[in-house]
Enzyme design. Structure first.
Site, PDB file in Angstrom:
ATOM      1  CG  HIS A 184      40.417  38.531  43.982  1.00  0.00           C
ATOM      2  ND1 HIS A 184      40.547  37.330  44.642  1.00  0.00           N
ATOM      3  CD2 HIS A 184      41.626  38.770  43.397  1.00  0.00           C
ATOM      4  CE1 HIS A 184      41.790  36.881  44.472  1.00  0.00           C
ATOM      5  NE2 HIS A 184      42.451  37.728  43.712  1.00  0.00           N
ATOM      6  CB  SER A 191       8.846  43.427  38.308  1.00  0.00           C
ATOM      7  OG  SER A 191       7.965  43.363  39.417  1.00  0.00           O
TER       8      SER A 191
END
Ligand code: ARG
Length: 484
Positions: free
Chosen positions: A145, A266
């Protein structure tokens, strides 16, 4: 035909992928026609020569797939006729239909793709294995999980994905053998009155045998569906590795760092190091699942026999297999180059409550508690530590006694030494006794065994590759003898 109609239905551009396959398939057919006395030695020589020239030009990328042709098959036949005349060139398609011809080309091309994927998957497997070897001592938390579950080792994680991949390789190998059968000689659908030798064509092209039933030979694409399904399953596995690495490379986790040469900057944020390759792999796996779905959907409603619908499947097949091959290749580089930030991971391991399960089991083994009582007690201990902003390793004997009195109404009898071992992550993993567990002993054993499994599938790959190379040599020799 109407120009627009031809342009709508032409597969010429998509056929670039099978240009070479179509030329060689045609050469094999021509050799067989000659050997069976259907065409003369001189006719075979002329056609094979023209095809050899075409092959040379194709290899140099000089062939432009243009003109008003419906597909590469028409183009090549008309090329031959333009070179050797209609009387001779007009014989090349004897006993053949585009239906068995295109099925042959697709099988040849898929075979080549499968070998390429096989090779890349093997490299990826080797990379996973050697990183697992390197990271043998390094701990990590195993998540369920996406929450801390149990502590263990990075190598165990890597070996889990190696096991996934080994199954992908098994599927790939089985699929390869189903693909590697020749459909040629089925003619349009029911065979020919010409004395064709189907086995000879299969032999010349390095196939293991025939797609015997002529209806099956021209109708079926399940071999390609299977190849794409194998690729899609593999990609689903690879995509999950990509996803883990994306999460682990976030600033919050900081478990891994991509090498600079595999990370994207970026355009505006100077500090960025984006895992774009892994994101694309994740996306491409989605795309391949879509391609598989398209393929299955194209196939499911077509009546038995060749239908032009099958043409639309071709590009989807190429695209899926190419992306799978390239993804395995790039992920190999990532696995080889990624840095596990072991110290940082270890900090997380040491402050984790994940050894709670080992503590509960120690209480069962040494203090003879039932699982339920142990679970209840350790749950309460974790809650208290959590409230005090402490980790499991800070648990002392006094707290254990107090809490057990409170929740179980009795003092547990766990030797202090066993308590200390249970809450120490390294000791906790060493205490595991089950086969296949994330413990140093099991990892060491599995590493050795998987090395062998990988070598076995590498052997399979080499055997099949060599077989093909050998039959190619013979094939080229046969052509050479006939055209000289
Ligand atoms: N271009 C076709 C394809 O890719 C070749 C087979 C055409 N056969 C036919 N009977 N029209 O599937």
């Amino acid at each position: 035909m109407d120009e627009e109609a031809v342009s709508y239905l032409s597969s010429l551009r998509d056929d670039e992928e099978i240009l070479l396959e179509d030329i060689e398939g045609t050469q094999a057919h021509v050799i067989m026609l000659y050997e069976q006395g259907i065409i003369s030695g001189d006719e075979a020589r002329q056609i094979l020569r023209a095809l050899e020239e075409l092959k040379g030009e194709a290899a140099e990328g000089k062939i432009e797939l243009r003109g008003g042709f419906e597909d590469v098959h028409e183009l090549i036949e008309s090329y031959i006729i333009s070179r050797v005349g209609r009387e001779v060139g007009g014989k090349v398609h004897s006993g053949r239909s585009r239906n068995d011809q295109v099925a042959l080309d697709i099988r040849l091309r898929v075979r080549r793709y499968l070998l390429e994927i096989w090779r890349e998957a093997l490299s990826l497997g080797r990379a996973l294995l050697s990183r697992a070897e390197e990271e043998k001592e390094a701990m990590i938390i195993h998540y369920t999980h996406l929450q801390h579950a149990q502590v263990g080792y990075i190598s165990h994680y890597l070996l889990a994905h190696l096991d996934h991949l080994l199954r992908d390789l098994e599927r790939l190998e089985a699929c390869y053998h189903r693909v590697n059968k020749s459909p040629l000689g089925a003619c349009a659908i029911a065979g020919s009155t010409l004395p064709l030798n189907r086995n000879r064509v299969a032999e010349l092209l390095g196939f293991d045998g025939l797609v015997e039933n002529s209806v099956d030979a021209v109708s079926s694409r399940d071999f390609a569906l299977e190849a794409v399904a194998v690729a899609a399953i593999m990609m689903t596995n690879l995509s999950r590795v990509a996803e883990d690495l994306i999460i682990w490379s976030s600033s919050e986790f900081g478990y891994v760092e991509l090498p600079d040469e595999l990370a994207s900057p970026s355009s505006v944020m100077p500090h960025k190091k984006n895992p774009c390759i892994l994101e694309l792999l994740r996306a491409k796996s989605g795309k391949i699942i879509g391609l598989l779905t398209s393929l299955l959907t194209i196939m499911k409603g077509t009546p038995t026999g060749y239908n032009r619908d099958l043409q639309e499947a071709k590009t989807l097949i190429w695209e899926a297999l190419k992306e799978a091959r390239d993804s395995a290749k790039i992920l190999t580089k990532v696995v080889q180059g990624i840095r596990f930030r072991e110290e940082r991971i270890l900090e997380r391991v040491e402050e984790s409550y994940a050894p709670a399960i080992e503590l509960a089991e120690a209480l069962m083994i040494h203090a003879k508690l039932s699982l339920r009582d142990a679970h209840k007690l350790v749950g309460a201990l974790v809650r208290q530590l959590h409230d005090e902003e402490k980790s499991l390793k800070d648990l002392d004997y006094k707290t254990l006694e107090d809490v057990s009195e409170k929740v179980l109404g009795k003092r547990v009898n766990l030797p202090e030494e066993d308590l200390r071992k249970a809450i120490n992550p390294k000791e906790a993993t060493k205490a595991r006794k089950t086969a296949g567990a994330s413990t140093p002993n099991e990892i060491a054993r599995v590493l050795e065994e998987r090395r062998e499994s990988l070598e076995k599938t590498a052997e399979g790959f080499e055997i099949n590759l060599k077989k093909l190379l050998r039959s190619r040599e013979k094939f080229e020799e046969t052509i050479f003898m006939l055209i000289r």
